[in-house]
Design a protein around this motif. Structure first.
Motif, mmCIF file in Angstrom:
data_model
loop_
_atom_site.group_PDB
_atom_site.id
_atom_site.type_symbol
_atom_site.label_atom_id
_atom_site.label_comp_id
_atom_site.label_asym_id
_atom_site.label_seq_id
_atom_site.Cartn_x
_atom_site.Cartn_y
_atom_site.Cartn_z
ATOM 1 N N ARG A 66 1.412 15.532 -11.923
ATOM 2 C CA ARG A 66 1.226 15.403 -10.484
ATOM 3 C C ARG A 66 -0.263 15.229 -10.165
ATOM 4 O O ARG A 66 -0.639 14.432 -9.322
ATOM 5 C CB ARG A 66 1.782 16.656 -9.797
ATOM 6 N N GLU A 67 -1.068 16.014 -10.859
ATOM 7 C CA GLU A 67 -2.505 15.930 -10.620
ATOM 8 C C GLU A 67 -3.034 14.546 -10.977
ATOM 9 O O GLU A 67 -3.796 13.936 -10.229
ATOM 10 C CB GLU A 67 -3.232 16.994 -11.436
ATOM 11 N N GLN A 68 -2.591 14.062 -12.147
ATOM 12 C CA GLN A 68 -3.041 12.736 -12.572
ATOM 13 C C GLN A 68 -2.625 11.685 -11.566
ATOM 14 O O GLN A 68 -3.387 10.791 -11.219
ATOM 15 C CB GLN A 68 -2.447 12.401 -13.944
ATOM 16 N N PHE A 69 -1.387 11.822 -11.093
ATOM 17 C CA PHE A 69 -0.880 10.826 -10.146
ATOM 18 C C PHE A 69 -1.704 10.833 -8.868
ATOM 19 O O PHE A 69 -2.096 9.788 -8.353
ATOM 20 C CB PHE A 69 0.587 11.098 -9.835
ATOM 21 N N GLU A 70 -1.977 12.021 -8.360
ATOM 22 C CA GLU A 70 -2.696 12.086 -7.090
ATOM 23 C C GLU A 70 -4.142 11.633 -7.231
ATOM 24 O O GLU A 70 -4.709 11.073 -6.299
ATOM 25 C CB GLU A 70 -2.623 13.501 -6.515
ATOM 26 N N ALA A 71 -4.716 11.876 -8.398
ATOM 27 C CA ALA A 71 -6.102 11.473 -8.600
ATOM 28 C C ALA A 71 -6.212 9.951 -8.646
ATOM 29 O O ALA A 71 -7.158 9.367 -8.143
ATOM 30 C CB ALA A 71 -6.638 12.092 -9.888
ATOM 31 N N ASP A 72 -5.221 9.300 -9.233
ATOM 32 C CA ASP A 72 -5.303 7.857 -9.403
ATOM 33 C C ASP A 72 -3.898 7.259 -9.447
ATOM 34 O O ASP A 72 -3.365 6.973 -10.528
ATOM 35 C CB ASP A 72 -6.070 7.545 -10.709
ATOM 36 N N SER A 121 0.821 -1.200 0.000
ATOM 37 C CA SER A 121 0.000 0.000 0.000
ATOM 38 C C SER A 121 0.864 1.264 0.000
ATOM 39 O O SER A 121 0.555 2.250 -0.650
ATOM 40 C CB SER A 121 -0.900 -0.004 1.216
ATOM 41 N N LEU A 122 1.959 1.184 0.742
ATOM 42 C CA LEU A 122 2.825 2.351 0.779
ATOM 43 C C LEU A 122 3.554 2.509 -0.547
ATOM 44 O O LEU A 122 3.903 3.597 -0.961
ATOM 45 C CB LEU A 122 3.819 2.230 1.927
ATOM 46 N N LYS A 123 3.778 1.401 -1.203
ATOM 47 C CA LYS A 123 4.465 1.447 -2.478
ATOM 48 C C LYS A 123 3.629 2.177 -3.521
ATOM 49 O O LYS A 123 4.148 2.738 -4.468
ATOM 50 C CB LYS A 123 4.756 0.033 -2.951
ATOM 51 N N ARG A 124 2.343 2.132 -3.323
ATOM 52 C CA ARG A 124 1.466 2.812 -4.262
ATOM 53 C C ARG A 124 1.770 4.294 -4.337
ATOM 54 O O ARG A 124 1.407 4.970 -5.272
ATOM 55 C CB ARG A 124 0.022 2.653 -3.792
ATOM 56 N N GLN A 125 2.387 4.790 -3.316
ATOM 57 C CA GLN A 125 2.650 6.234 -3.275
ATOM 58 C C GLN A 125 3.909 6.607 -4.043
ATOM 59 O O GLN A 125 4.279 7.763 -4.084
ATOM 60 C CB GLN A 125 2.794 6.704 -1.827
ATOM 61 N N ARG A 140 0.554 4.681 -12.265
ATOM 62 C CA ARG A 140 1.723 3.808 -12.233
ATOM 63 C C ARG A 140 1.614 2.729 -13.298
ATOM 64 O O ARG A 140 2.611 2.332 -13.904
ATOM 65 C CB ARG A 140 1.878 3.191 -10.846
ATOM 66 N N ALA A 141 0.398 2.266 -13.537
ATOM 67 C CA ALA A 141 0.212 1.230 -14.555
ATOM 68 C C ALA A 141 0.599 1.767 -15.927
ATOM 69 O O ALA A 141 1.205 1.062 -16.734
ATOM 70 C CB ALA A 141 -1.239 0.763 -14.549
ATOM 71 N N ARG A 142 0.271 3.030 -16.156
ATOM 72 C CA ARG A 142 0.586 3.604 -17.462
ATOM 73 C C ARG A 142 2.092 3.694 -17.692
ATOM 74 O O ARG A 142 2.565 3.675 -18.806
ATOM 75 C CB ARG A 142 -0.033 5.001 -17.562
ATOM 76 N N TYR A 143 2.824 3.827 -16.589
ATOM 77 C CA TYR A 143 4.278 3.945 -16.734
ATOM 78 C C TYR A 143 5.000 2.632 -16.493
ATOM 79 O O TYR A 143 6.220 2.592 -16.442
ATOM 80 C CB TYR A 143 4.814 5.036 -15.798
ATOM 81 N N LEU A 144 4.207 1.581 -16.291
ATOM 82 C CA LEU A 144 4.801 0.303 -15.941
ATOM 83 C C LEU A 144 5.809 -0.146 -16.991
ATOM 84 O O LEU A 144 6.918 -0.577 -16.678
ATOM 85 C CB LEU A 144 3.688 -0.748 -15.786
ATOM 86 N N GLU A 145 5.405 -0.002 -18.236
ATOM 87 C CA GLU A 145 6.258 -0.479 -19.318
ATOM 88 C C GLU A 145 7.591 0.272 -19.317
ATOM 89 O O GLU A 145 8.660 -0.330 -19.391
ATOM 90 C CB GLU A 145 5.534 -0.268 -20.636
#
Lengths: 684, 345
Positions: free
Chosen positions: A230-236, A10-14, A241-246
């Protein structure tokens, strides 16, 4: 307990993905190099607040290649280096099961205590099973991984010492609480800091292989992109993170591939020489730089997928490795003009015509000849009022010209004295028996009972734990304590010092921009004081008396303001200045006997008014006698800053005064930091 | 037995509109990360913060849960953290709603109380190593209030910075090793006469307001009257203001619902970026906070579109304490001072 200190899911999500970081190319490069090559010595990220320092450092966790370690080994020993194995791995020998695990990324919080950094007895095991087992500290857990310290410049000296110790030897040795353990501890340091909050110790600074200076982006496009991301990240966070996974995975693969390449890099003799030359050219202290340069350049070479190291790669990493090691490239300033680098734009006494200027021709000092004509000599004025109103024509029998000089150029002050530093730790670091409650300060480690009642219970339990088998427990408790088990907390509190600035504001200081230079010096000291959270007080003397412009306060800002407004003019009641300062110092010592005040006297030493206000006795001798009396108070440290310019007719009176005070003596030009080790040059 | 100490109603505070606005914005949008209130003594700074209790909205938490975890997004942490405390999971805590809490950090607090420490009672009684959560755990998803924040002990500030940076509190002390989420709205009040804050801590406050005494005669009289009425009969006074408080509370909740829909045109974003560049702000936090505050303002005013005025008002709150200053230079009272020195918005 679960995996200690691991950032759970859960903390990693941040964690903001490193790949999504806008700009900051140098920073990303340095982090990649550190990820590829564990030998390139870590990264120090310096920069103003809000520049994604911490964000970037934490993003690094996700692109680290895994390591192989034995299952169950608490220290993460290296499979192919049996000579460094811990007792656990040694005991199991061939039976070790090797397994891939993520490269450790440990956070060292500023609240850490010694037992968690270096390790200590695990009292749970000791109480439950009666065996002594080491509870591995952060240094052990970070072996072959990274140790991340946010705001590293705020870390306690004591913890820094432990880290330095381990970093130097590659081993962490524990001899305490009946434990005797030595285990390998090789880790990369990743630190972030805001230089406004103070610098790192040079020795610590040197341990960082690379340093990056980050500044905010200057392009509006990039700034907007940053806001949007930053806004996108904080919203979801998860979707982001999934979008940048690749991209994150690609980066990670790149790192793994480069790591694979790394041992095969060849370094031609020519490039090796080139590296040595670069290091030498940049006046780098010590040889560690050469080493880190080689490792960082090799890592870059591997990242680029090349076999043979070239000069271009060396040049590319050179700023990262060398910037924070560079000594001041210019030789020390030549003695003749004492304020050698003072800017020329200092206001000349002549051009401040809006200030009241007056003077009697019979003025005291030869160099007071150049001040402007007396204008409106009138009797009767309030000598107190430091920033004299122009409307009240200041005047006294001596006559004076009064001016307010701007603050001259400020600079980084050199460390005033190492002895001071040790005193601080002792004086403030321990429980001070003074008015402050004993339990203030940060608990960093424990020691034998000192009878003051500040018991470190965790350490006490650890001390008692091994003996529980042979003792009988009181009912309801899990362990029996005996007086010999008691450990006291050793707390460190950086209280800062009490700094007294005693400033000569007499007419002679007005000559040739001396006051501007002096104000520049005081300002620099004030800035230094601010970073060290000192309390400051400002005393100035001129005409017939000394005035406390500012009683002891932590508001360095206020001192700065008053300093800017301080007028200059009149005779030099040096003895008065000394007397008033000493009275203030004494007050502090009465209230706080453990205090170690520092008096900084800024003067040319040409006292010409006695304590009783009459110029005709022997004011100099009086001042010297007073000074030698003051020197008897050993708790006070004196510093004399001589504002006299070197010339053929130098009087060296301030030097004599310093002698009488037993003070450290500096020419005003010498106050600058001699080694600029702690200042990273903005441009390389 | 809910409130033993009577609290002055937020709605009854006279004047100080900017301070009230800044506080409300932070309640609507906790990611603004707090507000610093600078002002002389006796300007209702502390009163306002404590009065928030009346109008704070509710959040969903587990009960009991010392970590105030969010059942929506942090449910997976619950078991892990509770096991570390030695709380069994036999009867898992149920989610319930309660008001956001204001946790007060006293200036003289010790570090172990702030970050948490070894649970001594447990260690002595059972020999087990367990964590005792500190104030940072209690403040998660709530408000951490520091009165006289500029007098806070330096080492406490360090620790606060450490956990505020990433919203995680990591404990590595007294034999325990532990991490839990700690995202809080930091509210500080201070009297600048007693010294300034350190730059790094200053930056952690999303917004900053400077307040002074009220100069308007009528308002001053109003202050006196209301204060007297409150002291005479706090309960009666509070009930008189009950309707106002509820209205405020409703509006806050409406704004909260509206906030996700608020949009800003790309032009306005450039406007923010350029303005920050022109006046000279360190780093990027200023940009981000202005944007968030402007959106929140729009929501507070019942709009879904950010306007230029929102941005200007937001900049007024977000920038004064972030401007690159000469060393030891005073913090600008308002953006007017900034505008005088720098280019116009």
């Amino acid at each position: 307990m679960s995996e200690p200190n691991s950032l759970n899911t859960s903390l990693k999500r941040q964690i903001f993905p490193l790949a999504a970081l806008v700009g900051q190319a140098e920073l990303k490069k340095a982090l990649l190099l550190a990820a590829v090559n564990p030998l390139c010595g870590g990264v120090l990220i310096r920069g103003e607040k809000g520049t994604a320092k911490s964000t970037a450092a934490r993003g690094l966790t996700e692109i680290l290649p895994p390591i192989t370690a034995a299952v169950g080994c608490p220290y993460g020993c290296e499979p192919d280096k049996p000579q460094t194995w811990c007792p656990y791995c040694l005991a199991r020998g061939d039976k070790n099961v090797w397994q891939e695990k993520p490269r450790p990324f440990l956070t060292l919080p500023l609240n850490a205590t010694e037992d968690r950094v270096a390790g200590g007895l695990d009292f749970e095991v000791a109480l439950g099973q009666g065996t002594r087992r080491n509870n591995p500290g952060l240094l052990a857990q970070a072996h072959r991984g990274l140790l991340y310290i946010d705001e590293v410049n705020l870390l306690d000296d004591h913890i820094v010492d432990i880290i330095l110790d381990a970093a130097a030897s590659g081993f962490n040795t524990l001899e305490r609480e009946g434990l005797s353990v030595s285990h390998p501890a090789q880790f990369l340091l990743i630190g972030t800091m805001n230089p406004e909050e103070g610098e790192l110790r040079p020795q610590f600074l040197d341990r960082f292989g690379m340093s990056v200076q980050v500044i905010g982006e200057k392009e509006p496009e990039l700034r907007v992109e940053l806001i949007v991301l930053r806004e996108q990240f904080e919203a979801d966070p998860e979707g982001f993170r999934a979008r940048y996974l690749e991209q994150t995975e690609t980066l990670k693969e790149k790192v793994i591939k480069a790591q694979h390449f790394l041992p095969m890099i060849e370094i031609p003799e020519r490039v090796r020489k080139f590296m040595a030359q670069i290091a030498a050219e940049h006046h780098v202290a010590g040889h560690r730089a050469d080493l880190f340069l080689e490792q960082a350049a090799s890592a870059l070479c591997a990242l680029n997928g090349r076999r043979i190291l070239s000069e271009a790669e060396v040049l590319e990493v050179a700023p990262l490795v060398l910037a924070h090691r560079q000594r001041e490239s210019a030789p020390p300033p030549p003695p003749p003009p004492p304020p050698p680098t003072e800017p020329p734009e200092q206001p000349e006494p002549e051009d401040s015509d809006e200030k009241p200027q007056e003077e009697k021709p019979d003025e005291d000092r030869p160099e007071n000849k150049e001040p402007p004509e007396p204008e409106q000599p009138e009797p009767g004025d309030q000598p107190e009022d430091p920033p004299d109103r122009p409307e009240l024509p200041p005047l006294d029998p001596e006559g004076l010209m009064e001016q307010i000089f701007e603050i001259g150029q400020t600079f980084k002050v050199r460390r005033i004295d190492t002895a001071k530093d040790r005193l601080r730790r002792r004086g403030s670091g321990r429980r001070s028996r003074s008015r402050v409650s004993q339990k203030q300060g940060r608990y960093v480690k424990s020691g034998p009972d000192d009878g003051l009642g500040d018991i470190a219970l965790d350490a006490t339990i650890r001390a008692a734990a091994p003996y529980q088998k042979s003792r009988t427990c009181p009912p309801g408790l899990a362990l029996a304590l005996e007086p010999s088990d008691i450990r006291s907390a050793i707390r460190e509190k950086k209280m800062g010092h009490h700094l007294f600035f005693t400033v000569d504001a007499s007419g002679s200081m007005g000559a040739r921009g001396r006051m501007a230079a002096a104000k520049g010096a005081i300002m620099s000291l004030l800035l230094d004081a601010y970073q060290k959270r000192d309390q400051v007080s400002l005393v100035s003397f001129r005409r017939n008396e000394a005035v406390i412009n500012l009683p002891l306060t932590t508001s360095v800002d206020l001192a700065g303001k008053l300093l800017a407004e301080m007028p200059v003019g009149g005779r030099t009641p040096l003895s008065q200045g000394l007397a008033v300062t000493f009275r203030e110092v004494k007050n502090v010592l009465v209230k706080n006997p453990l205090a170690r005040p520092i008096v900084i006297l800024i003067t040319d030493g040409r006292g010409n008014v006695c304590l009783d206000g009459r110029p005709d006795q022997n004011p100099l001798k009086e001042a010297w006698t007073l000074a030698s009396l003051m020197a008897k108070e050993h708790r006070v440290k004196y510093l004399v800053v001589d504002t006299e310019e070197a010339s053929l007719v130098a009087f060296n009176l301030a030097a004599r005064l310093a002698d009488a005070l037993g003070a450290n003596y500096f020419k005003i030009g010498e106050l600058k930091a001699q080694t600029l080790l702690d200042i990273v040059k903005q441009e390389f | 037995m809910k409130q033993s100490i009577p609290v002055y109603p937020f709605a009854a505070i006279v004047g100080q509109e900017r301070m009230k606005q800044a506080l409300i914005l932070n309640i609507i949008n906790p990611s603004l990360s707090g507000v610093l209130i600078r002002g002389e003594k006796g300007t209702a700074k502390s009163t306002a913060v404590r009065a928030l209790a009346h109008i704070l909205p509710e959040i969903e938490v587990y009960s009991p849960d010392p970590f105030q975890l969010d059942p929506q997004s942090e449910a997976d942490l619950l078991a892990e953290l509770h096991l570390a405390l030695g709380l069994g999971m036999a009867a898992p805590p149920k989610p319930e709603k309660r008001k956001i809490k204001v946790i007060e950090l006293p200036v003289g607090a010790t570090e172990d109380r702030l970050v948490g420490s070894l649970d001594l009672e447990r260690a002595l009684k059972t020999g087990e190593k367990r964590v005792e959560p500190g104030l940072l755990a209690a403040a998660h998803r709530g408000i951490l209030y520091v009165d006289e924040v500029n007098l806070l002990d330096d080492h406490l500030v360090d620790v606060l910075l450490d956990s505020a940076a990433m919203g995680v509190n990591t404990i590595e002390r007294e034999g325990v090793s532990f991490a839990h989420p700690a995202r809080f709205t930091l509210v500080g009040t201070m009297n600048p006469e007693e010294g300034e804050l350190r730059p790094q801590l200053l930056d952690r406050f999303g917004l900053c307001v400077n307040i002074g005494g009220i100069l308007d005669l009528e308002q001053r009289v109003q202050v006196l009257e209301r204060r007297a009425a409150f002291e005479e009969d706090p309960e009666l006074f509070s009930s008189e203001w009950q309707a106002e408080s509820e209205k405020l509370s409703d509006n806050i909740q409406k704004a909260q619902k509206l906030l996700p829909q608020v949009k800003a045109s790309p032009e306005l974003l450039y406007h923010i970026a350029r303005f920050c560049l022109e006046v000279g702000v360190d780093g990027h936090r200023g940009d981000i906070v202005i944007y968030k505050a402007a959106k929140t303002l729009a929501a507070w005013n019942g709009r879904t579109e950010v306007t230029k005025e929102d941005i200007e008002a937001a900049a007024e709150l977000a920038l004064p304490h972030r401007l690159r200053r000469q060393p030891l230079q005073a913090i600008a009272d308002s953006l007017d001072q900034v505008r005088k020195a720098g280019p116009k918005l």
